[in-house]
Design a protein around this motif. Structure first.
Motif, mmCIF file in Angstrom:
data_model
loop_
_atom_site.group_PDB
_atom_site.id
_atom_site.type_symbol
_atom_site.label_atom_id
_atom_site.label_comp_id
_atom_site.label_asym_id
_atom_site.label_seq_id
_atom_site.Cartn_x
_atom_site.Cartn_y
_atom_site.Cartn_z
ATOM 1 N N UNK A 105 35.382 -34.256 48.297
ATOM 2 C CA UNK A 105 34.074 -34.106 47.652
ATOM 3 C C UNK A 105 33.259 -32.941 48.231
ATOM 4 N N UNK A 106 32.508 -32.309 47.348
ATOM 5 C CA UNK A 106 31.569 -31.237 47.697
ATOM 6 C C UNK A 106 30.236 -31.551 47.020
ATOM 7 N N UNK A 107 29.233 -30.761 47.325
ATOM 8 C CA UNK A 107 27.963 -30.945 46.627
ATOM 9 C C UNK A 107 28.150 -30.740 45.130
ATOM 10 N N UNK A 108 28.945 -29.746 44.763
ATOM 11 C CA UNK A 108 29.153 -29.463 43.338
ATOM 12 C C UNK A 108 29.890 -30.590 42.634
ATOM 13 N N UNK A 109 30.857 -31.221 43.319
ATOM 14 C CA UNK A 109 31.602 -32.295 42.662
ATOM 15 C C UNK A 109 30.757 -33.544 42.485
ATOM 16 N N UNK A 110 29.831 -33.783 43.412
ATOM 17 C CA UNK A 110 28.979 -34.970 43.318
ATOM 18 C C UNK A 110 27.703 -34.704 42.534
ATOM 19 N N UNK A 111 27.202 -33.479 42.609
ATOM 20 C CA UNK A 111 26.004 -33.074 41.861
ATOM 21 C C UNK A 111 26.381 -31.819 41.072
ATOM 22 N N UNK A 112 26.904 -31.965 39.866
ATOM 23 C CA UNK A 112 27.493 -30.831 39.129
ATOM 24 C C UNK A 112 26.564 -29.649 38.902
ATOM 25 N N UNK A 113 25.238 -29.851 38.985
ATOM 26 C CA UNK A 113 24.335 -28.718 38.788
ATOM 27 C C UNK A 113 24.265 -27.825 40.019
ATOM 28 N N UNK A 114 24.815 -28.262 41.138
ATOM 29 C CA UNK A 114 24.771 -27.476 42.369
ATOM 30 C C UNK A 114 25.980 -26.550 42.451
ATOM 31 N N UNK A 115 25.890 -25.532 43.308
ATOM 32 C CA UNK A 115 26.923 -24.498 43.352
ATOM 33 C C UNK A 115 27.846 -24.596 44.549
ATOM 34 N N UNK A 116 27.529 -25.405 45.566
ATOM 35 C CA UNK A 116 28.249 -25.327 46.830
ATOM 36 C C UNK A 116 29.564 -26.092 46.777
ATOM 37 N N UNK A 117 30.620 -25.452 47.253
ATOM 38 C CA UNK A 117 31.959 -26.025 47.176
ATOM 39 C C UNK A 117 32.560 -26.289 48.557
ATOM 40 N N UNK A 118 31.748 -26.260 49.593
ATOM 41 C CA UNK A 118 32.213 -26.601 50.934
ATOM 42 C C UNK A 118 32.452 -28.115 51.012
ATOM 43 N N UNK A 119 33.586 -28.502 51.556
ATOM 44 C CA UNK A 119 33.891 -29.925 51.708
ATOM 45 C C UNK A 119 32.823 -30.591 52.570
ATOM 46 N N UNK A 120 32.365 -31.763 52.133
ATOM 47 C CA UNK A 120 31.269 -32.449 52.811
ATOM 48 C C UNK A 120 31.750 -33.203 54.050
ATOM 49 N N UNK A 121 30.908 -33.207 55.061
ATOM 50 C CA UNK A 121 31.077 -34.092 56.211
ATOM 51 C C UNK A 121 30.194 -35.313 55.982
ATOM 52 N N UNK A 122 30.089 -36.182 56.975
ATOM 53 C CA UNK A 122 29.199 -37.338 56.817
ATOM 54 C C UNK A 122 27.745 -36.894 56.666
ATOM 55 N N UNK A 123 27.383 -35.766 57.298
ATOM 56 C CA UNK A 123 26.016 -35.249 57.156
ATOM 57 C C UNK A 123 25.751 -34.850 55.712
ATOM 58 N N UNK A 124 26.679 -34.101 55.127
ATOM 59 C CA UNK A 124 26.504 -33.683 53.745
ATOM 60 C C UNK A 124 26.516 -34.841 52.772
ATOM 61 N N UNK A 125 27.351 -35.838 53.047
ATOM 62 C CA UNK A 125 27.391 -37.007 52.171
ATOM 63 C C UNK A 125 26.055 -37.746 52.164
ATOM 64 N N UNK A 126 25.506 -37.978 53.336
ATOM 65 C CA UNK A 126 24.221 -38.678 53.416
ATOM 66 C C UNK A 126 23.117 -37.823 52.810
ATOM 67 N N UNK A 127 23.143 -36.512 53.091
ATOM 68 C CA UNK A 127 22.124 -35.635 52.522
ATOM 69 C C UNK A 127 22.234 -35.589 51.005
ATOM 70 N N UNK A 128 23.453 -35.525 50.487
ATOM 71 C CA UNK A 128 23.666 -35.486 49.040
ATOM 72 C C UNK A 128 23.077 -36.721 48.361
ATOM 73 N N UNK A 129 23.254 -37.884 48.967
ATOM 74 C CA UNK A 129 22.840 -39.132 48.338
ATOM 75 C C UNK A 129 21.381 -39.507 48.620
#
Length: 364
Positions: A105-129
C-alpha cells in the motif's frame, strides 16, 4: 552517548492536543479511554512506530491509552489497536502492520486522489487513516476546509514520506551517494535506543523519549505550515502577477518580504498558471537593508539552478565585484553562483539582467 536508564522524563503519556470538535472519523472507542491499549513491538524501536504511537495519542479515542510493547501475539490480541507488528493490515480491525509480503500500500493506493507512491510504513498508515483529523485539530479547521487538505498533503510530502521510505529501505536516488546523511529524524530516533552494551536499560523510557522528540518535530512542522508557509503564498502570487512590471522578460520577481518561504509556492503557481518562461531570479531585501538576487532551483531540494549568476562573478566580493561586473554597490556572489548581494535594488536587478543578457548572447 545517551543513557536512557538515567533519563528523567516528566510525563507518562503524550497527549498534547485538545479534543477538537472538528474530529469526526476517529475510531470508535470500545472501552473507556483510560483502558485503551496501543500495541507495538518491543526491542529496538524505529521512527515509524514511534510516530504512529504519537499520532494515535493525539486522537480522543487513544489520548490516555497505554502503550504495550511486545511481540507476544496473545498480548497483542488484547490491544485495541496495533501498529508495526502482527503481520496484519486491516483498518476494520485496527491493525496497521506493513511487514507482510502481501503489503504494497501507498498513499495513492489508499487515497487515489494523492500522488505519492512510496510504500507506507506504520507511520504512513496511521497518518493516511487518521492524519487529517489530527491536522484539522491543530489548525482548528474543519476536515472539509481546503487548508486542512493542503497542509495534510504538505506534512506527508515533507515529513512522513521520508520516514516511510527510510523504514522500507527505499533509496532516494539511484547510484552511489557522494556522502551519507546521518542526522535525519529516523537516525536520531535509532540513536535513542539503548546501547548494545548498556545493561539494564529501560527500553520504555527510551521509547517515550523518542516519542517526545518525534512529536515535537511533527507539531512544529504542522504549525510552521499554518503560521509561516501558508501566509507566504499570497506574497508569491502578488510577486508573480507583477513580474512583467518588474522586468519585461517576466523572468524576475520581487518579493515584498525576503524571509518568506517562496520556493514551494513558486513551483506550484507556475504549474497552476502554466507560466512561461519560468522565473529565474527572486529579488528581495535582506535584514540589513541590502538587496539579494537569488536563483530559482530547477526543482525543490536541488542545488542546480535554472540560471546561475555569471561564473566569472562567483566567489568575488565588494569593490572587486563591482569593477568586474560594471555594477555599482556589489557585495558578493556566492562561490556556487546561486545568490548574490548588492547595496541597492537597482544593483540587484542589474545583476540578474546582465546574467540573462549573457545567456541570450550565447544562445544567439
Amino acid at each position: 552517548m545517551h543513557s536512557c536508564k538515567k533519563a528523567i522524563l516528566l510525563f507518562t503519556s503524550i497527549s498534547w492536543l485538545p479534543v477538537s470538535k472538528h474530529m469526526t472519523s476517529s475510531p470508535p472507542a470500545k472501552k473507556a479511554c483510560i483502558e485503551m491499549k496501543i500495541g507495538t513491538h518491543n526491542g529496538s524501536f524505529h521512527c515509524d512506530e514511534v510516530l504512529a504511537c504519537f499520532l494515535l495519542k493525539q486522537l480522543p479515542t487513544y489520548k490516555d491509552a497505554e502503550i504495550i510493547r511486545t511481540r507476544d501475539q496473545k498480548v497483542l490480541d488484547t490491544c485495541d489497536i496495533v501498529v508495526d507488528v502482527g503481520g496484519i493490515f486491516d483498518p476494520s480491525k485496527n491493525r496497521y502492520d506493513h511487514h507482510q509480503k502481501t503489503f504494497t500500500e501507498t498513499m495513492k493506493s489508499l487515497l487515489p486522489t494523492k500522488k505519492w507512491t512510496t510504500k507506507l510504513s506504520s507511520a504512513g498508515l496511521v497518518y493516511c487513516h487518521f492524519g487529517k483529523d489530527i491536522v484539522a485539530s491543530i489548525l482548528e479547521k474543519l476536515l472539509t476546509d481546503p487548508i486542512t487538505e493542503t497542509i495534510f498533503d504538505k506534512v506527508y510530502e515533507h515529513f512522513v514520506e521520508e520516514i516511510d521510505a527510510i523504514d522500507n529501505g527505499v533509496n532516494q536516488f539511484d547510484g552511489e551517494p557522494r556522502y551519507q546523511i546521518t542526522t535525519t529524524l529516523s537516525n536520531r530516533v535509532r540513536n535513542l535506543n539503548p546501547n548494545w552494551n548498556e545493561e539494564n536499560a529501560d527500553e520504555m523510557v527510551c521509547f517515550l523519549k523518542a516519542m517526545r522528540v518525534v512529536g515535537e518535530e511533527f507539531m512544529d512542522r504542522v504549525l510552521y505550515y499554518k503560521k509561516a508557509w501558508l501566509p507566504a503564498r499570497q506574497l508569491v502570487v502578488d510577486a508573480i502577477e507583477k513580474r512583467k512590471e518588474t522586468d519585461p522578460s517576466g523572468e524576475i520577481m520581487v518579493l515584498s518580504s525576503g524571509g518568506c518561504p517562496w520556493r514551494d509556492h513558486l513551483f506550484d503557481i507556475e504549474q497552476e498558471q502554466n507560466i512561461s518562461p519560468p522565473i529565474k531570479f527572486v529579488i528581495y531585501a535582506d535584514s540589513n537593508g541590502n538587496w539579494r538576487v537569488q536563483c530559482v532551483p530547477v526543482r525543490i531540494g536541488s542545488f542546480e539552478n535554472r540560471l546561475s549568476l555569471l561564473s566569472e562573478w562567483q566567489g568575488v566580493r565588494d569593490d572587486a565585484l563591482s569593477k568586474l561586473s560594471g555594477i555599482p554597490g556589489c557585495i558578493f556572489v556566492h562561490a556556487s553562483g546561486f545568490i548574490g548581494g548588492n547595496k541597492t535594488f537597482e544593483g540587484a536587478m542589474e545583476m540578474a539582467r546582465k546574467t540573462m543578457k549573457d545567456r541570450d548572447s550565447k544562445a544567439s
